[in-house]
Scaffold this motif. Structure first.
Motif, PDB file in Angstrom:
ATOM      1  N   LEU A 245      -1.800  -0.666  -5.964  1.00  0.00           N
ATOM      2  CA  LEU A 245      -1.503  -0.051  -7.259  1.00  0.00           C
ATOM      3  C   LEU A 245      -1.575  -1.089  -8.372  1.00  0.00           C
ATOM      4  CD1 LEU A 245      -0.658   2.384  -8.945  1.00  0.00           C
ATOM      5  CD2 LEU A 245       1.743   1.844  -8.401  1.00  0.00           C
ATOM      6  N   ALA A 246      -1.040  -2.288  -8.091  1.00  0.00           N
ATOM      7  CA  ALA A 246      -1.117  -3.369  -9.075  1.00  0.00           C
ATOM      8  C   ALA A 246      -2.582  -3.739  -9.343  1.00  0.00           C
ATOM      9  CB  ALA A 246      -0.354  -4.590  -8.566  1.00  0.00           C
TER      10      ALA A 246
ATOM     11  N   MET B 187      -4.320   5.822   0.490  1.00  0.00           N
ATOM     12  CA  MET B 187      -4.189   5.542   1.913  1.00  0.00           C
ATOM     13  C   MET B 187      -2.795   5.012   2.242  1.00  0.00           C
ATOM     14  SD  MET B 187      -6.090   2.601   4.151  1.00  0.00           S
ATOM     15  CE  MET B 187      -5.214   1.921   5.579  1.00  0.00           C
ATOM     16  N   PHE B 188      -2.392   3.956   1.552  1.00  0.00           N
ATOM     17  CA  PHE B 188      -1.108   3.331   1.867  1.00  0.00           C
ATOM     18  C   PHE B 188       0.076   4.226   1.492  1.00  0.00           C
ATOM     19  CE2 PHE B 188      -3.651  -0.702   1.596  1.00  0.00           C
ATOM     20  CZ  PHE B 188      -3.469  -1.073   2.916  1.00  0.00           C
ATOM     21  N   SER B 189      -0.082   5.011   0.433  1.00  0.00           N
ATOM     22  CA  SER B 189       1.014   5.907   0.033  1.00  0.00           C
ATOM     23  C   SER B 189       1.239   6.989   1.079  1.00  0.00           C
ATOM     24  CB  SER B 189       0.701   6.540  -1.324  1.00  0.00           C
ATOM     25  OG  SER B 189       0.634   5.564  -2.344  1.00  0.00           O
TER      26      SER B 189
ATOM     27  N   GLY C 189       7.631  -0.193   5.642  1.00  0.00           N
ATOM     28  CA  GLY C 189       7.553  -1.350   4.761  1.00  0.00           C
ATOM     29  C   GLY C 189       6.146  -1.898   4.663  1.00  0.00           C
ATOM     30  N   VAL C 190       5.420  -1.901   5.793  1.00  0.00           N
ATOM     31  CA  VAL C 190       4.034  -2.384   5.809  1.00  0.00           C
ATOM     32  C   VAL C 190       3.177  -1.572   4.844  1.00  0.00           C
ATOM     33  CG1 VAL C 190       1.945  -2.555   7.214  1.00  0.00           C
ATOM     34  CG2 VAL C 190       4.134  -3.310   8.153  1.00  0.00           C
ATOM     35  N   PHE C 191       3.266  -0.254   4.930  1.00  0.00           N
ATOM     36  CA  PHE C 191       2.431   0.603   4.093  1.00  0.00           C
ATOM     37  C   PHE C 191       2.934   0.647   2.650  1.00  0.00           C
ATOM     38  CE2 PHE C 191       0.708   1.741   8.086  1.00  0.00           C
ATOM     39  CZ  PHE C 191      -0.516   2.337   7.843  1.00  0.00           C
TER      40      PHE C 191
ATOM     41  N   GLN D  79      -6.852  10.749   4.030  1.00  0.00           N
ATOM     42  CA  GLN D  79      -7.342  10.846   5.412  1.00  0.00           C
ATOM     43  C   GLN D  79      -7.273   9.493   6.096  1.00  0.00           C
ATOM     44  OE1 GLN D  79     -10.988  13.176   6.340  1.00  0.00           O
ATOM     45  NE2 GLN D  79     -11.811  11.268   7.184  1.00  0.00           N
ATOM     46  N   MET D  80      -7.666   8.439   5.374  1.00  0.00           N
ATOM     47  CA  MET D  80      -7.580   7.088   5.927  1.00  0.00           C
ATOM     48  C   MET D  80      -6.131   6.754   6.272  1.00  0.00           C
ATOM     49  SD  MET D  80     -10.160   5.215   3.232  1.00  0.00           S
ATOM     50  CE  MET D  80      -9.787   3.558   3.845  1.00  0.00           C
TER      51      MET D  80
END
Length: 297
Positions: free
Chosen positions: A46-47, A178-180, A36-38, A65-66
């Motif tokens: 994205l927004a 990164m977050f995806s 949920g955090v990521f 990589q990040m």
């Protein structure tokens, strides 16, 4: 400007650390929370990508990589808070700046002066005092191991963030990657947990829903994780922007002050008591971080 951005990142990551510590003490699925955090970070960035019109480029793939580094670092920090002493884990996660300065000097030629070297020695001495204090127990040793792993992985994440700015990678598309990638990693781990839970409940003759009632539901855990993810996303926006205008080691060092927020929380809210040796070690570590900030330029 880099100093202000770094302090804002430190504040965001400090709040994240507090929320990680609190949630680590709850009956919930760690991987559902961190997914949920990521996922929240992916939606927010994205927004921002759509709002700013930034385009995805090949260099934005550095975000993958990040994400992998951040996946391991966040999982390790959360695990450390769950099994060890929060203050010890928090102070260890303040150390990536020392690694970042050394690697940045070796790879990119960022100057390492005597003040920075002196700061490293003071920080390491402080950590050793904390590590070998009389209050260390087996549980705290385990927490130290996870904190050390988180430290190394956070350093990798910081260095990757600096690399993305050197490659002129667009900020928000890079953070989307990164977050995806982090969300996918935690999501797959979460699915494995759900499958294990289902098999265990069937073997015991219970439904998975009955087992889940012992703790937080997956929906509640994921939703809380998305709320925590706001602090993580904002912190990453600040720190990557700071890397673009400042030296990697100095930005990482100032951002490491987020540990102060976590330690104040553990002292006055969680009511953790520090031994005299731990107090000296913590003060020495902070002194090293502050010296790096004041005289590291």
């Amino acid at each position: 400007m880099w100093l202000l951005l770094s302090l804002l990142a430190a504040t965001s990551f400090g709040l994240r650390g507090i929320l990680y510590h609190w949630t680590s003490q709850q009956a919930l699925n760690r991987n559902a929370l961190l997914c949920g955090v990521f996922f929240s970070g992916a939606l927010i960035t994205l927004a921002c990508t759509l709002a700013t019109g930034e385009a995805f480029t090949v260099s934005s793939l550095i975000g993958v990589q990040m994400g992998l580094f951040s996946f391991g670092a966040n999982a390790s920090m959360f695990k450390g808070f769950a099994v060890g002493k929060a203050s010890l884990v928090a102070i260890l996660t303040a150390l990536p700046s020392a690694i970042v300065v050394v690697v940045a000097f070796a790879v990119w030629g960022e100057t390492l002066n005597m003040a920075q070297l002196s700061s490293f020695i003071i920080i390491i001495a402080g950590i050793l005092l904390v590590r070998y204090s009389n209050d260390i127990t087996r549980g705290n040793l385990q927490g130290a191991q996870w904190g050390l792993l988180a430290m190394l992985l956070f350093a990798g994440n910081d260095l990757s963030g600096k690399w993305s700015t050197l490659m002129d990678a667009p900020l928000f598309p890079t953070l989307v990657c990164m977050f995806s990638s982090g969300s996918i990693c935690f999501g797959l781990w979460w699915l494995r947990d759900m499958r294990s839970l289902r098999f265990a409940s069937l073997a015991a003759g219970h439904s998975a829903d009955l087992v889940n009632k012992r703790g937080w539901s997956f929906r509640r855990t994921f939703s809380v994780g998305m709320a925590v993810g706001i602090t993580n996303a904002v912190g990453m926006m600040f720190i990557v922007t700071a890397f673009d205008v400042g030296k990697a080691g100095l930005v990482s060092a100032v951002t490491a002050l987020n540990v102060l927020i976590v330690l104040l929380y553990t002292r006055f809210v969680v009511k953790e008591r520090f031994t005299k040796l731990e107090t000296i070690g913590i003060c020495a570590a902070f002194a090293g971080i502050l010296l790096m900030r004041l005289y590291g330029s």
